[in-house]
Design an enzyme around this catalytic site. Structure first.
Site, PDB file in Angstrom:
ATOM      1  N   THR A  99       0.689   3.640   2.656  1.00 43.91           N
ATOM      2  CA  THR A  99       0.461   3.658   1.208  1.00 43.91           C
ATOM      3  C   THR A  99      -0.889   3.004   0.931  1.00 43.91           C
ATOM      4  OG1 THR A  99       2.820   3.559   0.692  1.00 43.91           O
ATOM      5  CG2 THR A  99       1.313   2.825  -1.028  1.00 43.91           C
ATOM      6  N   HIS A 119       3.444   7.355   7.041  1.00 44.60           N
ATOM      7  CA  HIS A 119       2.263   7.260   6.165  1.00 44.60           C
ATOM      8  C   HIS A 119       1.863   5.809   5.958  1.00 44.60           C
ATOM      9  CE1 HIS A 119       5.602   6.247   3.557  1.00 44.60           C
ATOM     10  NE2 HIS A 119       4.714   5.554   2.851  1.00 44.60           N
ATOM     11  N   HIS A 176      -0.128  -0.858   5.972  1.00 46.82           N
ATOM     12  CA  HIS A 176       0.827  -0.705   7.079  1.00 46.82           C
ATOM     13  C   HIS A 176       1.548   0.624   6.980  1.00 46.82           C
ATOM     14  CE1 HIS A 176       3.298  -2.075   3.717  1.00 46.82           C
ATOM     15  NE2 HIS A 176       4.259  -1.363   4.286  1.00 46.82           N
ATOM     16  N   THR A 179       5.296   1.769   7.369  1.00 46.13           N
ATOM     17  CA  THR A 179       6.682   1.310   7.504  1.00 46.13           C
ATOM     18  C   THR A 179       7.438   2.226   8.461  1.00 46.13           C
ATOM     19  OG1 THR A 179       6.632   0.613   5.180  1.00 46.13           O
ATOM     20  CG2 THR A 179       8.808   0.782   6.209  1.00 46.13           C
TER      21      THR A 179
HETATM   22  P1  2AM Z   1       5.781   2.336   1.867  1.00 42.03           P
HETATM   23  O1  2AM Z   1       6.210   2.316   3.278  1.00 42.03           O
HETATM   24  O2  2AM Z   1       5.680   3.703   1.308  1.00 42.03           O
HETATM   25  O3  2AM Z   1       4.506   1.597   1.636  1.00 42.03           O
HETATM   26  C1  2AM Z   1       8.041  -2.933   1.129  1.00 42.03           C
HETATM   27  O4  2AM Z   1       8.488  -2.470  -0.094  1.00 42.03           O
HETATM   28  C2  2AM Z   1       7.637  -1.777   2.012  1.00 42.03           C
HETATM   29  O5  2AM Z   1       8.772  -1.024   2.390  1.00 42.03           O
HETATM   30  C3  2AM Z   1       6.662  -0.813   1.375  1.00 42.03           C
HETATM   31  O6  2AM Z   1       5.678  -0.573   2.308  1.00 42.03           O
HETATM   32  C4  2AM Z   1       7.500   0.390   1.012  1.00 42.03           C
HETATM   33  O7  2AM Z   1       6.925   1.647   0.974  1.00 42.03           O
HETATM   34  C5  2AM Z   1       8.632   0.320   1.990  1.00 42.03           C
HETATM   35  N1  2AM Z   1       9.877   0.728   1.347  1.00 42.03           N
HETATM   36  C6  2AM Z   1      10.430   0.221   0.221  1.00 42.03           C
HETATM   37  N2  2AM Z   1      11.613   0.791  -0.033  1.00 42.03           N
HETATM   38  C7  2AM Z   1      11.825   1.703   0.941  1.00 42.03           C
HETATM   39  C8  2AM Z   1      12.870   2.620   1.235  1.00 42.03           C
HETATM   40  N3  2AM Z   1      13.961   2.722   0.474  1.00 42.03           N
HETATM   41  N4  2AM Z   1      12.719   3.412   2.319  1.00 42.03           N
HETATM   42  C9  2AM Z   1      11.644   3.331   3.096  1.00 42.03           C
HETATM   43  N5  2AM Z   1      10.622   2.483   2.880  1.00 42.03           N
HETATM   44  C10 2AM Z   1      10.710   1.676   1.820  1.00 42.03           C
END
Ligand code: 2AM
Length: 221
Positions: free
Chosen positions: A155, A153, A69, A71
């Site tokens: 991950t 992005h 996904h 975010t």
């Molecule tokens: P990602 O978007 O880089 O994959 C659950 O942890 C999701 O939320 C993951 O997909 C993670 O990273 C994202 N995430 C976790 N902490 C975050 C933060 N402080 N800011 C933005 N995205 C975050």
């Protein structure tokens, strides 16, 4: 409305449809496999291993974590500033459950993370929080003043002990270096051109962006 306030998700984002998850994982694995065998990559192996003679198997190096996904807003069930405002944004509310086409324009790895860069359209940027880039401001990224949406992005995997939030930070650092013009000779590959940015950072800019259907939704663990 009160009930909604209590139910803020862990995060909002675009979730790749099941049919493309597998395709992207394969593309990612192919990239890692190819990178692993390049002389240019082997020359900088120490970035990954810390030791000159050690080998690394990139396909094993990164651990996958769940559904692929992109975010948009990390809310942590409302603990993060701006979560409620984001959830109540009319654009966010009306996009919930809709399928968008995301454009993947680059693949990148660092000793911490592997990811795919997502280049958002104007319509998709309406769902992008205003402060997403500023949250990870460092000396490098601040100087580059990267445009909104730069952090977008997917991950693809994280090294042992690394949290996925690092992927966006790594991406912003690479983009900042790119903007500063800090780059070596690109290596032309089948999928695109590969550039080394030092300290184990590699980015492959895709010749043909990959379009992936993804459903905008919220995620509760
Ligand atoms: P990602 O978007 O880089 O994959 C659950 O942890 C999701 O939320 C993951 O997909 C993670 O990273 C994202 N995430 C976790 N902490 C975050 C933060 N402080 N800011 C933005 N995205 C975050």
């Amino acid at each position: 409305v009160q009930h909604e306030e209590l139910s803020l998700p862990l995060y909002f984002g675009w979730f790749l449809l099941p049919a493309v998850q597998e395709k992207i994982r394969c593309t990612s694995m192919d990239f890692l496999k190819t990178l692993d065998t390049l002389e240019a990559f082997k020359k900088h192996l120490i970035d990954f291993t810390g030791k000159a003679e050690k080998e690394v198997d990139l396909e094993q190096y990164y651990k996958a974590n769940g559904t692929l996904h992109c975010t948009t807003k990390f809310c942590n069930y409302g603990k993060v500033e701006g979560s409620k405002e984001y959830a109540q944004n009319p654009a966010v509310r009306s996009a919930n459950g809709s399928v968008f086409e995301l454009s993947l324009t680059a693949l990148f790895v660092t000793p911490r993370t592997a990811g795919a860069r997502v280049s958002l359209t104007e319509e998709q940027l309406l769902l992008w929080p205003a402060d997403a880039e500023k949250e990870v401001e460092s000396a490098v990224t601040a100087a580059a003043s990267l445009p909104r949406g730069s952090r977008a992005h997917i991950t693809l995997g994280c090294a042992e002990g690394t949290e996925p939030v690092q992927t966006g930070v790594d991406l912003l650092q690479i983009l900042a270096l790119q903007k500063e013009g800090q780059q070596g000779e690109p290596l032309e590959m089948e999928l695109g051109s590969l550039i080394y940015y030092g300290e184990g950072r590699w980015m492959l800019t895709l010749r043909e962006p990959i379009a992936v259907p993804a459903c905008f939704s919220s995620f509760y663990a």
